[in-house]
Design a protein around this motif. Structure first.
Motif, mmCIF file in Angstrom:
data_model
loop_
_atom_site.group_PDB
_atom_site.id
_atom_site.type_symbol
_atom_site.label_atom_id
_atom_site.label_comp_id
_atom_site.label_asym_id
_atom_site.label_seq_id
_atom_site.Cartn_x
_atom_site.Cartn_y
_atom_site.Cartn_z
ATOM 1 N N SER B 25 0.694 -1.195 -0.003
ATOM 2 C CA SER B 25 -0.034 -0.215 0.160
ATOM 3 C C SER B 25 1.002 1.370 -0.152
ATOM 4 O O SER B 25 0.669 2.427 -0.881
ATOM 5 N N LYS B 27 3.430 1.917 -1.295
ATOM 6 C CA LYS B 27 4.142 2.006 -2.550
ATOM 7 C C LYS B 27 3.006 2.710 -3.627
ATOM 8 O O LYS B 27 3.285 3.128 -4.813
ATOM 9 N N LYS B 28 1.819 2.546 -3.261
ATOM 10 C CA LYS B 28 0.758 2.859 -4.101
ATOM 11 C C LYS B 28 0.323 4.475 -3.674
ATOM 12 O O LYS B 28 0.405 4.924 -2.823
ATOM 13 N N ALA B 29 -0.684 4.861 -4.575
ATOM 14 C CA ALA B 29 -1.004 6.420 -4.754
ATOM 15 C C ALA B 29 -2.156 6.242 -3.540
ATOM 16 O O ALA B 29 -2.815 4.880 -3.575
ATOM 17 N N GLN B 30 -2.614 7.207 -2.927
ATOM 18 C CA GLN B 30 -3.712 6.863 -1.829
ATOM 19 C C GLN B 30 -5.049 6.523 -2.671
ATOM 20 O O GLN B 30 -5.846 5.832 -2.138
ATOM 21 N N VAL B 31 -5.185 7.372 -3.732
ATOM 22 C CA VAL B 31 -6.609 7.156 -4.489
ATOM 23 C C VAL B 31 -6.669 5.634 -4.850
ATOM 24 O O VAL B 31 -7.950 5.171 -5.044
ATOM 25 N N LYS B 32 -5.295 5.136 -5.163
ATOM 26 C CA LYS B 32 -5.450 3.725 -5.742
ATOM 27 C C LYS B 32 -6.216 2.774 -4.757
ATOM 28 O O LYS B 32 -6.741 1.747 -4.969
ATOM 29 N N TYR B 103 -3.318 5.830 6.178
ATOM 30 C CA TYR B 103 -2.322 6.207 4.688
ATOM 31 C C TYR B 103 -3.227 6.762 3.789
ATOM 32 O O TYR B 103 -2.950 7.755 3.011
ATOM 33 N N ALA B 104 -4.295 6.065 3.508
ATOM 34 C CA ALA B 104 -5.174 6.146 2.333
ATOM 35 C C ALA B 104 -5.844 7.505 2.446
ATOM 36 O O ALA B 104 -6.233 8.439 1.402
ATOM 37 N N SER B 145 8.979 4.370 4.740
ATOM 38 C CA SER B 145 8.183 5.538 3.810
ATOM 39 C C SER B 145 8.288 6.840 4.369
ATOM 40 O O SER B 145 8.895 6.934 5.411
#
Lengths: 149, 404
Positions: B25, B27-32, B103-104, B145
């Motif tokens: 997670s 490593k991903k964009a929050q919206v993703k 995080y999201a 991160s």
């Protein structure tokens, strides 16, 4: 007392949710919330005494009378169906106290409470933080006898 | 996919792939991440069944800061104990789900609000949080991160109403647990007036599962309209009461009662839903698949997933009295329809249990129930009459037998 309360307040200083945590520590330390404690918290946290009292009086866990142990007998739907009434009766008779009352020696306060979330082993009770399930009147009294020491 | 898979310590959780979801997670964009949750079709497991992804989106889109996340572990519905068992078996996955959600939505601080009756579990959670901080899963720069986040445990003090999300927020703030008038919802005006995401602990435990398997894949579990696993608290007159996990819609009520050892005695009916706010129904519901959609289609609610089984020894008026006493005691007293309504319901039912019920008492009960449903401020008041109304629908003859 002031010193001890100051330590408790200090211990919780980094919390965002301070008041409940402080009140829990005071309840554990003294077995109730002393009037003095409300005054000290008010001075230290700069919250009016009335507001602190307002919060304390809302929550059934906080008490104004000292007791060494709090017995919480579950009388939720499930425990009730499975005989919590008999447990309550046995304890009331043995110790001569009703709901919300404290024994004259200050050993036990009895609270008849709603579901404590132990529905797989009804009827259940909490003595302080300890859970006891599958109770019979005899078993409940036997458990409480251990706290009399 | 097992919510109840046991993880006794961090090592055992890691050996099950624990924190892989957090790692990916970050490593991903929050919206993703929010998109993944939305695609999964996950709905809240605390009773209201609101789409979790949508709720996250509301908080994420709000430009105000700071933002908060709150895990609701104030399980208090009578007959409901699934959150407790989940926290005992696998507290790590709940916390991982909470960190990913934080995080999201961009929260830096979270709270776990847990009832005082579960204080021993709260203390254990506190220890785990310390451990996670040491191991770099919480605190500054989580897993290397740029994301920093921490969790504080708040222990309740014996008030059922604090399970209601706005009352819970008041309680964290050190106030009486009085529910607020909604809207605004916590996503707009939450803790200390800031955008706040409030999720039940079982909901949070689903988040790592979704991230690991992907939202689309998660959606294939259970049924199309109601995906994912669900925990059910089964108690009362069954031989093996406990918490049972099923994929949504895959088991019927009859099947879950069988899993719980079958009925102890002869089945009369059961109470299903959120404990006291549950529906009392008869055996015609035995074939209902357990999922939010089917429950709604049959005019009831799955609530927190609580099933209390009644055998023929159970006196329904006594059960209704017990429930009425519960609501009278737990009504916070803020709004009149609930404060007065719960009191009147209890006194009339008490009269009936004592053998003095008259026809007009039933009319009066019906009127109070209607008024409370229309006019109460929060779900406590609107759900207090449900047990009575549903019992009247399914067991009318039996209930009226004792009325003059």
């Amino acid at each position: 007392m002031h010193e001890r309360i100051r330590e408790i307040i200090l211990k919780n200083r980094d919390r965002d949710a301070k008041l409940l945590a402080i009140l829990h520590d005071i309840q554990d330390e003294f077995g109730y919330i002393p009037q003095k404690a409300i005054e000290f918290i008010s001075q230290e946290l700069k919250i009016p005494e009335g507001e602190i009292y307002d919060t304390i009086s809302f929550y059934s866990f906080f008490t104004f009378k000292p007791a060494k142990h709090i017995i919480r007998i579950c009388n939720g739907i499930v425990c009730n169906m499975k005989g919590s009434g008999e447990i309550i009766k046995a304890i009331e008779e043995k110790y001569g106290i009703g709901n919300g009352e404290t024994t004259s020696d200050g050993l036990f306060t009895l609270q008849i409470v709603e579901c404590i979330g132990r529905c797989e082993s009804p009827p259940a009770m909490l003595v302080d933080d300890e859970v006891y399930g599958n109770l019979t009147p005899e078993k409940a009294l036997e458990i409480l006898r251990r706290y009399e020491k | 996919m097992k919510l109840l898979k046991e993880a006794r310590n961090l090592d055992s959780y890691l050996s099950q792939g624990g924190f892989n979801a957090l790692e990916s997670s970050l490593k991903k964009a929050q919206v993703k991440i929010i998109e993944e949750i939305e695609n999964s079709g996950l709905v809240g497991r605390g009773g209201a069944a609101f789409p979790t992804g949508l709720k996250m989106k509301y908080v994420a889109m709000n430009s105000q800061t700071p933002k908060f996340i709150v895990a609701n572990a104030d399980e208090g519905e009578p007959g409901t104990f699934k959150d407790r068992v989940l926290m005992e078996k696998n507290p790590y996955r709940i916390l991982e789900g909470m960190i990913i959600s934080a995080y999201a939505i961009g929260a830096k601080k979270g709270f776990v609000y847990i009832r005082q009756e579960y204080r021993k579990i709260a203390h254990k959670l506190g220890e785990i949080i310390k451990e996670l901080r040491q191991e770099g899963y919480l605190g500054r720069n989580i897993m290397g991160s740029k994301f920093s986040f921490d969790i504080e445990i708040v222990i309740g003090a014996g008030a059922y109403i604090c399970g209601e999300e706005t009352a819970l927020l008041e309680s964290i703030g050190g106030k009486r647990g009085f529910p607020r008038i909604k809207p605004p919802y916590p996503a707009q005006h939450g803790l200390w007036g800031k955008p706040t995401l409030v999720n039940n602990v079982e909901t949070l435990a689903n988040i790592p599962l979704i991230i690991n398997m992907g939202g689309e894949n998660y959606r294939t579990q259970g049924t199309e309209l109601c995906p994912g696993p669900k925990l059910f608290s089964v108690s009362g007159f069954v031989k093996k009461p406990g918490v049972y996990e099923e994929l949504m819609g895959k088991a019927t009520i009859a099947e879950i009662i069988e899993r719980a050892g079958g009925v102890d005695g002869e089945l009369k009916g059961f109470m299903i839903g959120g404990g006291a706010a549950g529906y009392i129904v008869n055996e015609s519901y035995l074939d209902m698949p357990l999922c939010y959609y089917h429950a709604r289609a049959r005019g009831i609610s799955l609530g927190t997933g609580t099933i209390i089984v009644f055998n023929t020894s159970v006196n329904l008026w006594k059960i209704l009295l017990k429930i009425a006493e519960f609501f009278e005691h737990e009504s916070c007293g803020q709004c009149f329809p609930c404060r007065y309504g719960t009191k009147r319901m209890r006194s009339i039912i008490s009269k009936i249990v004592n053998g003095n019920g008259k026809r007009e008492d039933i009319d009066f009960l019906n009127r109070i129930a209607r008024a409370m449903k229309i006019a109460s401020l929060c779900p406590l008041g609107t759900s207090a009459p449900i047990a009575y109304q549903s019992a009247m629908k399914h067991f009318k003859e039996e209930l009226l037998e004792v009325i003059e």
